[in-house]
Motif scaffolding. Structure first.
Motif, PDB file in Angstrom:
ATOM      1  N   ASN A 148     -40.011  -6.641  12.214  1.00 24.78           N
ATOM      2  CA  ASN A 148     -40.088  -6.851  13.656  1.00 24.78           C
ATOM      3  C   ASN A 148     -39.364  -5.796  14.473  1.00 24.78           C
ATOM      4  OD1 ASN A 148     -41.548  -9.262  13.398  1.00 24.78           O
ATOM      5  ND2 ASN A 148     -39.683 -10.435  13.020  1.00 24.78           N
ATOM      6  N   LEU A 149     -38.534  -4.950  13.815  1.00 26.67           N
ATOM      7  CA  LEU A 149     -37.590  -4.169  14.623  1.00 26.67           C
ATOM      8  C   LEU A 149     -37.531  -2.664  14.366  1.00 26.67           C
ATOM      9  CD1 LEU A 149     -34.530  -6.629  14.418  1.00 26.67           C
ATOM     10  CD2 LEU A 149     -36.209  -6.455  16.232  1.00 26.67           C
ATOM     11  N   ALA A 153     -36.954  -3.977  20.467  1.00 29.48           N
ATOM     12  CA  ALA A 153     -37.532  -4.821  19.414  1.00 29.48           C
ATOM     13  C   ALA A 153     -39.020  -4.505  19.284  1.00 29.48           C
ATOM     14  CB  ALA A 153     -37.322  -6.295  19.760  1.00 29.48           C
ATOM     15  N   VAL A 191     -41.382  -5.806  17.723  1.00 29.90           N
ATOM     16  CA  VAL A 191     -42.279  -6.958  17.765  1.00 29.90           C
ATOM     17  C   VAL A 191     -42.641  -7.352  19.206  1.00 29.90           C
ATOM     18  CG1 VAL A 191     -40.390  -8.657  17.663  1.00 29.90           C
ATOM     19  CG2 VAL A 191     -42.626  -9.303  16.841  1.00 29.90           C
ATOM     20  N   TRP A 211     -37.702  -5.185  25.561  1.00 34.89           N
ATOM     21  CA  TRP A 211     -36.601  -5.910  24.911  1.00 34.89           C
ATOM     22  C   TRP A 211     -35.675  -4.877  24.252  1.00 34.89           C
ATOM     23  CZ3 TRP A 211     -37.499 -11.048  21.849  1.00 34.89           C
ATOM     24  CH2 TRP A 211     -36.273 -11.551  21.429  1.00 34.89           C
ATOM     25  N   ILE A 261     -30.276 -12.502  19.546  1.00 29.32           N
ATOM     26  CA  ILE A 261     -31.621 -12.838  19.063  1.00 29.32           C
ATOM     27  C   ILE A 261     -31.571 -14.159  18.312  1.00 29.32           C
ATOM     28  CG2 ILE A 261     -33.413 -12.188  17.398  1.00 29.32           C
ATOM     29  CD1 ILE A 261     -33.036  -9.311  18.164  1.00 29.32           C
ATOM     30  N   LEU A 273     -33.472 -17.272  19.567  1.00 26.96           N
ATOM     31  CA  LEU A 273     -34.731 -17.558  18.854  1.00 26.96           C
ATOM     32  C   LEU A 273     -34.601 -18.626  17.779  1.00 26.96           C
ATOM     33  CD1 LEU A 273     -36.417 -14.058  18.449  1.00 26.96           C
ATOM     34  CD2 LEU A 273     -36.559 -15.682  20.328  1.00 26.96           C
ATOM     35  N   ASP A 307     -29.776 -12.679   8.131  1.00 25.58           N
ATOM     36  CA  ASP A 307     -31.243 -12.859   8.253  1.00 25.58           C
ATOM     37  C   ASP A 307     -31.835 -12.955   6.831  1.00 25.58           C
ATOM     38  OD1 ASP A 307     -33.603 -13.109   9.726  1.00 25.58           O
ATOM     39  OD2 ASP A 307     -34.004 -10.939   9.709  1.00 25.58           O
ATOM     40  N   HIS A 345     -33.923 -14.292   4.797  1.00 29.98           N
ATOM     41  CA  HIS A 345     -35.175 -14.987   4.477  1.00 29.98           C
ATOM     42  C   HIS A 345     -35.860 -14.263   3.317  1.00 29.98           C
ATOM     43  CE1 HIS A 345     -37.320 -11.837   6.695  1.00 29.98           C
ATOM     44  NE2 HIS A 345     -36.421 -11.982   7.651  1.00 29.98           N
ATOM     45  N   PHE A 351     -28.583  -7.893  10.874  1.00 29.59           N
ATOM     46  CA  PHE A 351     -28.030  -9.011  11.645  1.00 29.59           C
ATOM     47  C   PHE A 351     -26.626  -9.382  11.158  1.00 29.59           C
ATOM     48  CE2 PHE A 351     -32.399  -9.276  12.763  1.00 29.59           C
ATOM     49  CZ  PHE A 351     -32.509 -10.020  13.940  1.00 29.59           C
ATOM     50  N   ARG A 401     -37.870 -23.119  13.901  1.00 26.02           N
ATOM     51  CA  ARG A 401     -38.127 -21.903  14.688  1.00 26.02           C
ATOM     52  C   ARG A 401     -39.221 -21.026  14.070  1.00 26.02           C
ATOM     53  NH1 ARG A 401     -36.137 -16.180  14.098  1.00 26.02           N
ATOM     54  NH2 ARG A 401     -35.120 -16.154  12.079  1.00 26.02           N
ATOM     55  N   ARG A 402     -39.349 -21.035  12.737  1.00 29.09           N
ATOM     56  CA  ARG A 402     -40.404 -20.226  12.105  1.00 29.09           C
ATOM     57  C   ARG A 402     -41.779 -20.867  12.285  1.00 29.09           C
ATOM     58  NH1 ARG A 402     -38.595 -15.079  11.231  1.00 29.09           N
ATOM     59  NH2 ARG A 402     -36.704 -15.065   9.975  1.00 29.09           N
ATOM     60  N   LEU A 430     -40.713 -17.593  18.138  1.00 25.37           N
ATOM     61  CA  LEU A 430     -41.333 -16.263  18.312  1.00 25.37           C
ATOM     62  C   LEU A 430     -41.763 -15.627  16.997  1.00 25.37           C
ATOM     63  CD1 LEU A 430     -41.541 -13.740  20.518  1.00 25.37           C
ATOM     64  CD2 LEU A 430     -39.692 -12.890  19.099  1.00 25.37           C
ATOM     65  N   ALA A 431     -40.904 -15.745  15.970  1.00 26.60           N
ATOM     66  CA  ALA A 431     -41.170 -15.018  14.724  1.00 26.60           C
ATOM     67  C   ALA A 431     -41.579 -16.007  13.628  1.00 26.60           C
ATOM     68  CB  ALA A 431     -39.928 -14.241  14.299  1.00 26.60           C
TER      69      ALA A 431
HETATM   70  C1  SR1 Z   1     -37.115 -10.111  17.732  1.00 32.55           C
HETATM   71  S1  SR1 Z   1     -36.680 -10.234  16.075  1.00 32.55           S
HETATM   72  C2  SR1 Z   1     -37.362 -11.715  15.473  1.00 32.55           C
HETATM   73  C3  SR1 Z   1     -36.873 -12.098  14.144  1.00 32.55           C
HETATM   74  O1  SR1 Z   1     -37.122 -11.066  13.204  1.00 32.55           O
HETATM   75  C4  SR1 Z   1     -35.980 -10.856  12.385  1.00 32.55           C
HETATM   76  O2  SR1 Z   1     -36.325 -10.722  11.047  1.00 32.55           O
HETATM   77  C5  SR1 Z   1     -35.095 -12.053  12.616  1.00 32.55           C
HETATM   78  O3  SR1 Z   1     -35.403 -13.117  11.769  1.00 32.55           O
HETATM   79  C6  SR1 Z   1     -35.397 -12.354  14.041  1.00 32.55           C
HETATM   80  O4  SR1 Z   1     -35.023 -13.659  14.422  1.00 32.55           O
END
Ligand code: SR1
Ligand code: MG
Length: 389
Positions: free
Chosen positions: A36-37, A59, A61, A66, A168, A172, A225, A227, A245, A332-333, A337-338
């Motif tokens: 995303n970044l 960002a 994404v 942003w 973030i 988020l 982060d 995941h 992060f 949130r997933r 947003l993400a």
């Molecule tokens: C705007 S960034 C969205 C998400 O991507 C990253 O991997 C983090 O999990 C973040 O929350």
């Protein structure tokens, strides 16, 4: 050298300039960043390869609207080298970092697969939970007040101040999915389920409490982060990547995210292919708790670690945090947003909606849970499943 986003050509020039390849070498380069970044370049010459990762000042994404600090590249590089002190076999080697260019050059892991992708494709990574349990126990113990002298810990904490990336997560993960914010994104068919969450006062109170833990509890250096998209795997090897992060926070945060992502992968699978995920969820906690206990007994820096009865209380708190943070991550997933490819990639629309409703119920159950043991993931998974499934 002033900051400029790299292109494939300038990435090659940089790799040669820092001496990783000779000026004459024939090299290939492709931008492979799918996160995303950041920009990520894979540069190869024959058998030799490197990864060049560069932070963008916004960002990716969302776009340039942003803005994000480039300092996160230095945070990531410093986190990788800090983690390498404790688990060198579980992180990529950093070869070079340039703060001004927001560039980190690191080990090429292209023989490995991002574990999210592999798990979606049904790959088996038998050592994944052992490795992530070990990674978390060692990196978190040795950067906490249990394994690092308090003065050293305070100094280290000061080098991982990461306000943009923490914001973030604060927005988020903890705030936006629990209310009507424009960052949220979900299928119109989920509106009713989403509004049910937004009107659940008990749930929002728990979200507030977990956000407050994230904001205030500087227990240890977290990945921030963790995941399944931040983990490369093969059947024998695991490498944790992407700690941009990283900051000091609650010990349970990283494993909450990891276990949540395993649970979402389980939701997306046919019922007869889920057991391996429950095994990994349960084994991650087992390995974490055992390793943390051994370190508590053999590598402690805090006098009170000798106090009878304290370790079980510490582990109990960490575990409760893991469960609550996992609940936030699943919610949130699913509607924030993400998203995750595990759920978004389900081809059949009805099956995808059913999976996402299941995820919302499971996330809610975990966030509300109290006084549980690790079988809660398995039990709540079953309890929140649609009966007809
Ligand atoms: C705007 S960034 C969205 C998400 O991507 C990253 O991997 C983090 O999990 C973040 O929350
Ligand atoms: Mg990332």
């Amino acid at each position: 050298m002033a900051y400029q986003p790299l292109t494939e050509e300038t990435a090659i020039a940089l790799a040669k300039e820092i001496g990783y390849f000779s000026q004459e070498a024939a090299v290939t380069c492709s931008e492979i960043g799918d996160g995303n970044l950041n920009l990520v370049f894979h540069i190869r010459s024959g058998e030799k390869g490197i990864i060049i990762k560069q932070a963008l000042p916004y960002a990716k994404v969302v776009g340039e609207s942003w803005p994000l600090s480039l300092r996160r590249a230095t945070i990531e590089s410093n986190a990788l080298t800090t983690f390498a002190k404790y688990v060198p076999e579980l992180v990529p080697e950093v070869y070079y970092h340039n703060e001004e260019l927001a560039v980190t050059v690191m080990e090429d892991l292209s023989h490995m697969t991002i574990s999210r992708k592999g798990l979606i494709e049904g790959e088996d990574y038998p050592l994944l939970s052992q490795h992530i349990g070990t990674f978390s126990a060692k990196t978190l113990f040795y950067t906490s007040d249990f394994g690092l002298e308090a003065q050293e810990k305070r100094k280290l904490d000061g080098t991982f101040v990461n306000p943009d990336l923490c914001k973030i997560t604060e927005d988020l993960v903890f705030t936006d999915p629990f209310g009507n914010y424009e960052t949220n994104s979900y299928e119109p068919e989920l509106q009713e389920a989403v509004e049910e969450l937004w009107s659940d006062e008990a749930l929002k109170l728990r979200a507030a409490q977990f956000k407050y833990k994230f904001l205030t509890r500087k227990e240890a250096l977290m990945h921030g982060d963790l995941h399944t998209g931040s983990i490369f795997a093969t059947p024998t090897e695991t490498k944790v990547i992407d700690p941009e992060f990283a900051t000091f926070g609650p010990i349970g945060f990283d494993l909450g995210h990891f276990l949540a992502n395993l649970a979402m992968n389980a939701i997306a699978r046919p019922a007869d292919k889920r057991e391996i995920l429950f095994y990994h969820i349960e084994n991650t906690w087992k390995v974490f708790a055992e390793t943390f206990t051994t370190l508590w007994e053999t590598a402690e820096t805090e006098a009170y670690t000798k106090q009878t009865g304290w370790l079980p209380l510490v582990l109990e708190d960490i575990f409760a945090d893991i469960v609550g943070f996992a609940g936030c991550e699943i919610i949130r997933r699913t509607i924030g947003l993400a998203h995750v490819a595990d759920l978004d990639g389900i081809a059949d629309t009805e099956a995808k909606l059913a999976a996402k409703r299941h995820a919302l119920r499971l996330g809610r159950a975990l966030l509300l849970a109290r006084g549980a043991d690790i079988s809660i993931f398995r039990k709540e998974f079953a309890a929140t499943q649609e009966r007809k499934e």
